[in-house]
Design an enzyme around this catalytic site. Structure first.
Site, PDB file in Angstrom:
ATOM      1  CG  ASP A  49      71.543  65.228  52.756  1.00 19.19           C
ATOM      2  OD1 ASP A  49      70.777  66.092  52.291  1.00 19.19           O
ATOM      3  OD2 ASP A  49      71.146  64.178  53.292  1.00 19.19           O
ATOM      4  CE  LYS A  71      65.943  69.371  57.038  1.00 21.41           C
ATOM      5  NZ  LYS A  71      65.439  70.719  56.839  1.00 21.41           N
ATOM      6  CG  MET A 182      70.625  63.766  63.966  1.00 26.13           C
ATOM      7  SD  MET A 182      69.120  63.847  62.943  1.00 26.13           S
ATOM      8  CE  MET A 182      68.361  62.250  63.289  1.00 26.13           C
TER       9      MET A 182
END
Length: 261
Positions: A49, A71, A182
């Protein structure tokens, strides 16, 4: 690559054709688990990641192929379905496949989706939990996730969702501290929704950027002012956001000595 120290621990074999979903932790290489290190040393192919620290990748088997599949919100990223299919493809080639995820693969890491794809393909897999940034980040900022005089529960929640998103009014009604993942781009709306749900504007907030890394910075604010204060700062994601009484403890428990941003 055999490590005599790890071999003495009788750790499970990483067999060819198996996929390991491994948590790399929140950033500090010292928080990597021994089982994760064992996987890094044995893997033939590593799919990693964006937030995996380069120092952790440096611990890998030198012969391993390293494939980036990061991502990041708001940036061009591989589709999750494509990543899952890639893991299946590599596993069917008889490789020791390491899917290396920042934090914990099963805490907002989409590890469950990848595991389901492996099950559907009939491939063996193992999950290696990692320390999630939602707990380690606050700890490195001097904020305990639970404190006997402050809370009896804590809620980990995503600031973005594939569905309609969290019910912020319901979360506000619990009065439990919230630890947001997030949530950078949506903080203004989230803060307003929590106030509409009954949380006072002076509820403590801490925004922890680059948690557990040498770049860690912390902004302390309140629910009513946090979006404005964050917009006026020079901070940037990734960030963990803590909302609730536990955030007040930073002023006393800032053991790392990082100044507020």
């Amino acid at each position: 690559m055999t490590d005599p120290t790890l071999s003495a621990l009788d750790l499970p074999a990483f067999n060819p054709g198996c996929v390991w979903l491994v948590g790399a932790g929140p950033g500090d290489p010292g928080l990597l688990t021994l089982l994760a290190l064992h996987a890094l040393r044995q893997a033939d192919h590593i799919v990693y990641d964006a937030l995996v620290d380069d120092r952790i990748l440096g611990l890998a088997n030198p012969a391993a192929v390293k494939e980036f599949a990061g991502k990041r919100g708001g940036r061009p990223s591989p589709a999750q379905e494509d990543i899952s299919l890639r893991l299946v493809e590599l596993g069917r080639q008889g490789l020791r496949v390491l899917r290396l995820k920042a934090g914990d693969p099963f805490v907002f890491g989409r590890g469950g989706e990848e595991a389901l794809a492996l099950v559907a393909a009939g491939l063996p897999f193992r999950v290696v939990p990692g320390i999630t940034a939602g707990l380690a980040g606050p700890a490195y900022a001097g904020i305990p996730a639970t404190h006997r005089t402050a809370n009896q529960a804590v809620i980990l929640v995503t600031g973005q969702s594939a569905g309609d998103g969290p019910d912020w009014a319901a979360l506000a009604a619990t009065r439990a501290p919230l630890i947001l993942y997030m949530a950078w781009r949506g903080l203004g709306g989230i803060a307003q929704a929590l106030q509409d749900g009954g949380l006072p504007p002076d509820t403590a907030v801490a925004v922890i950027c680059d948690a557990t890394t040498p770049r860690q910075r912390v902004l302390t604010s309140t629910l009513g002012a946090c979006a404005r204060d964050l917009g006026a700062s020079d901070l940037a994601p990734p960030a963990i956001i803590v909302i609730g009484a536990i955030a007040e403890l930073r002023g006393t428990l800032n053991w790392l000595g990082v100044a507020d941003a």
